[in-house]
Write a protein that holds these residues in place. Structure first.
Motif, PDB file in Angstrom:
ATOM      1  N   THR A   1      -3.669  -8.976  -6.050  1.00 57.19           N
ATOM      2  CA  THR A   1      -3.446  -8.669  -7.463  1.00 57.19           C
ATOM      3  C   THR A   1      -3.953  -7.275  -7.803  1.00 57.19           C
ATOM      4  OG1 THR A   1      -3.649 -11.024  -7.986  1.00 57.19           O
ATOM      5  CG2 THR A   1      -3.848  -9.470  -9.822  1.00 57.19           C
ATOM      6  N   LYS A   2      -5.100  -6.897  -7.253  1.00 52.57           N
ATOM      7  CA  LYS A   2      -5.642  -5.560  -7.503  1.00 52.57           C
ATOM      8  C   LYS A   2      -4.672  -4.492  -7.008  1.00 52.57           C
ATOM      9  CE  LYS A   2      -9.665  -2.663  -6.897  1.00 52.57           C
ATOM     10  NZ  LYS A   2     -11.014  -2.497  -6.369  1.00 52.57           N
ATOM     11  N   GLN A   3      -4.071  -4.677  -5.845  1.00 46.66           N
ATOM     12  CA  GLN A   3      -3.105  -3.704  -5.328  1.00 46.66           C
ATOM     13  C   GLN A   3      -1.890  -3.618  -6.243  1.00 46.66           C
ATOM     14  OE1 GLN A   3      -3.427  -1.625  -2.363  1.00 46.66           O
ATOM     15  NE2 GLN A   3      -1.877  -0.632  -3.642  1.00 46.66           N
ATOM     16  N   VAL A   4      -1.430  -4.768  -6.713  1.00 43.11           N
ATOM     17  CA  VAL A   4      -0.287  -4.802  -7.643  1.00 43.11           C
ATOM     18  C   VAL A   4      -0.628  -4.010  -8.907  1.00 43.11           C
ATOM     19  CG1 VAL A   4       1.082  -6.311  -9.141  1.00 43.11           C
ATOM     20  CG2 VAL A   4       0.645  -6.979  -6.772  1.00 43.11           C
ATOM     21  N   MET A   5      -1.780  -4.266  -9.498  1.00 36.17           N
ATOM     22  CA  MET A   5      -2.174  -3.577 -10.722  1.00 36.17           C
ATOM     23  C   MET A   5      -2.355  -2.080 -10.482  1.00 36.17           C
ATOM     24  SD  MET A   5      -2.125  -5.740 -13.210  1.00 36.17           S
ATOM     25  CE  MET A   5      -3.000  -4.813 -14.491  1.00 36.17           C
ATOM     26  N   ASP A  62       0.862  -1.174   0.000  1.00 38.79           N
ATOM     27  CA  ASP A  62       0.000   0.000   0.000  1.00 38.79           C
ATOM     28  C   ASP A  62       0.905   1.233   0.000  1.00 38.79           C
ATOM     29  OD1 ASP A  62      -1.585   2.203   0.686  1.00 38.79           O
ATOM     30  OD2 ASP A  62      -2.843   1.035   2.030  1.00 38.79           O
ATOM     31  N   PRO A  63       0.843   2.080  -1.036  1.00 36.88           N
ATOM     32  CA  PRO A  63       1.753   3.221  -1.091  1.00 36.88           C
ATOM     33  C   PRO A  63       1.528   4.236   0.031  1.00 36.88           C
ATOM     34  CG  PRO A  63       0.166   3.326  -2.885  1.00 36.88           C
ATOM     35  CD  PRO A  63      -0.019   2.012  -2.211  1.00 36.88           C
ATOM     36  N   ALA A  64       0.331   4.282   0.578  1.00 36.77           N
ATOM     37  CA  ALA A  64       0.045   5.243   1.651  1.00 36.77           C
ATOM     38  C   ALA A  64       0.737   4.864   2.955  1.00 36.77           C
ATOM     39  CB  ALA A  64      -1.460   5.354   1.865  1.00 36.77           C
ATOM     40  N   THR A  65       0.870   3.567   3.195  1.00 31.90           N
ATOM     41  CA  THR A  65       1.433   3.106   4.470  1.00 31.90           C
ATOM     42  C   THR A  65       2.765   2.378   4.320  1.00 31.90           C
ATOM     43  OG1 THR A  65       0.303   0.972   4.359  1.00 31.90           O
ATOM     44  CG2 THR A  65      -0.900   2.808   5.412  1.00 31.90           C
ATOM     45  N   GLN A  66       3.101   1.995   3.081  1.00 31.91           N
ATOM     46  CA  GLN A  66       4.279   1.172   2.781  1.00 31.91           C
ATOM     47  C   GLN A  66       4.189  -0.207   3.456  1.00 31.91           C
ATOM     48  OE1 GLN A  66       6.778   1.962   0.448  1.00 31.91           O
ATOM     49  NE2 GLN A  66       5.308   3.562   0.037  1.00 31.91           N
ATOM     50  N   GLU A  67       2.971  -0.624   3.787  1.00 33.58           N
ATOM     51  CA  GLU A  67       2.730  -1.927   4.402  1.00 33.58           C
ATOM     52  C   GLU A  67       2.253  -2.918   3.344  1.00 33.58           C
ATOM     53  OE1 GLU A  67       3.203  -2.750   7.696  1.00 33.58           O
ATOM     54  OE2 GLU A  67       4.015  -0.726   7.985  1.00 33.58           O
ATOM     55  N   LEU A  68       2.650  -4.173   3.514  1.00 34.93           N
ATOM     56  CA  LEU A  68       2.186  -5.234   2.628  1.00 34.93           C
ATOM     57  C   LEU A  68       0.688  -5.458   2.795  1.00 34.93           C
ATOM     58  CD1 LEU A  68       4.950  -7.951   2.949  1.00 34.93           C
ATOM     59  CD2 LEU A  68       4.356  -6.686   0.892  1.00 34.93           C
ATOM     60  N   LYS A  69       0.006  -5.709   1.688  1.00 29.85           N
ATOM     61  CA  LYS A  69      -1.419  -6.048   1.718  1.00 29.85           C
ATOM     62  C   LYS A  69      -1.552  -7.480   1.207  1.00 29.85           C
ATOM     63  CE  LYS A  69      -4.586  -3.099   0.734  1.00 29.85           C
ATOM     64  NZ  LYS A  69      -5.478  -2.163   0.045  1.00 29.85           N
ATOM     65  N   VAL A  70      -1.103  -8.417   2.002  1.00 30.52           N
ATOM     66  CA  VAL A  70      -1.081  -9.815   1.569  1.00 30.52           C
ATOM     67  C   VAL A  70      -1.929 -10.726   2.457  1.00 30.52           C
ATOM     68  CG1 VAL A  70       1.170  -9.606   0.471  1.00 30.52           C
ATOM     69  CG2 VAL A  70       1.038 -10.287   2.867  1.00 30.52           C
ATOM     70  N   HIS A  71      -2.691 -10.153   3.334  1.00 28.24           N
ATOM     71  CA  HIS A  71      -3.474 -10.983   4.249  1.00 28.24           C
ATOM     72  C   HIS A  71      -4.894 -11.212   3.767  1.00 28.24           C
ATOM     73  CE1 HIS A  71      -0.104 -10.891   6.909  1.00 28.24           C
ATOM     74  NE2 HIS A  71      -0.122  -9.576   6.936  1.00 28.24           N
ATOM     75  N   GLY A  72      -5.237 -10.624   2.623  1.00 31.64           N
ATOM     76  CA  GLY A  72      -6.558 -10.833   2.045  1.00 31.64           C
ATOM     77  C   GLY A  72      -6.505 -11.925   1.000  1.00 31.64           C
ATOM     78  N   THR A  73      -7.404 -11.821   0.048  1.00 33.83           N
ATOM     79  CA  THR A  73      -7.462 -12.816  -1.025  1.00 33.83           C
ATOM     80  C   THR A  73      -6.397 -12.528  -2.072  1.00 33.83           C
ATOM     81  OG1 THR A  73      -8.993 -11.529  -2.374  1.00 33.83           O
ATOM     82  CG2 THR A  73      -9.969 -13.004  -0.695  1.00 33.83           C
ATOM     83  N   ILE A  74      -6.135 -13.498  -2.927  1.00 33.09           N
ATOM     84  CA  ILE A  74      -5.197 -13.292  -4.024  1.00 33.09           C
ATOM     85  C   ILE A  74      -5.748 -12.237  -4.978  1.00 33.09           C
ATOM     86  CG2 ILE A  74      -6.082 -15.182  -5.460  1.00 33.09           C
ATOM     87  CD1 ILE A  74      -2.371 -14.061  -5.111  1.00 33.09           C
ATOM     88  N   GLN A  75      -7.061 -12.123  -5.085  1.00 33.53           N
ATOM     89  CA  GLN A  75      -7.664 -11.095  -5.921  1.00 33.53           C
ATOM     90  C   GLN A  75      -7.339  -9.703  -5.376  1.00 33.53           C
ATOM     91  OE1 GLN A  75      -9.263 -13.853  -4.828  1.00 33.53           O
ATOM     92  NE2 GLN A  75     -10.627 -14.658  -6.403  1.00 33.53           N
ATOM     93  N   GLU A  76      -7.445  -9.524  -4.055  1.00 36.78           N
ATOM     94  CA  GLU A  76      -7.128  -8.234  -3.438  1.00 36.78           C
ATOM     95  C   GLU A  76      -5.644  -7.903  -3.620  1.00 36.78           C
ATOM     96  OE1 GLU A  76     -10.357  -8.081   0.202  1.00 36.78           O
ATOM     97  OE2 GLU A  76      -8.589  -9.361   0.412  1.00 36.78           O
TER      98      GLU A  76
END
Length: 131
Positions: free
Chosen positions: A52-56, A36-50
């Protein structure tokens, strides 16, 4: 000559590399992961869809900073930790190209990715030629 592209709307580099480099009419985008660019924290605790959406979204933020959009992407590389996630990743990825021709691409399973994320995507884009 090359121009370094940087935006605060995408995660800061986690190593000695640039978010993107423009050179000779092309934009070379470094691999994006689900930070997440706002927090510089990984967003990997949700679904693979979530994830992938962050990556895109991160990739599109870098493209936008360079004055480009998804229609200028010419090649993407998808690296995933588990090929069983292919269909879910592909569905999210495809949604970013609705109504436009998608870029060339490969998708491969790898044994490990930075920060142990499940998906990373890198890309090349082309600047429109002036007429």
């Amino acid at each position: 000559m090359k121009k370094i592209i940087h935006t605060d709307q995408a995660p800061a580099a986690v190593g000695p590399y640039s978010q993107a480099v423009a050179a000779n009419g092309f934009l070379f985008l470094s691999g994006q992961i689900a930070i997440d660019p706002a927090t510089q924290e990984l967003k990997v605790h949700g679904t693979i869809q979530e994830e992938t959406k962050q990556v895109m979204n991160n990739m599109l933020a870098v493209l936008a900073e360079a004055g480009l959009g998804p229609e200028q992407l010419v090649k993407c590389s998808i690296f995933m930790k588990d090929m069983n996630d292919y269909a879910a990743i592909n569905a999210v990825y495809a949604s970013y190209f609705e109504g436009i021709a998608p870029p060339a691409r490969e998708a491969v399973q790898v044994s490990r990715l930075p920060k142990d994320v499940r998906v990373e995507i890198s890309a090349f884009a082309a600047y429109p030629q002036e007429k």
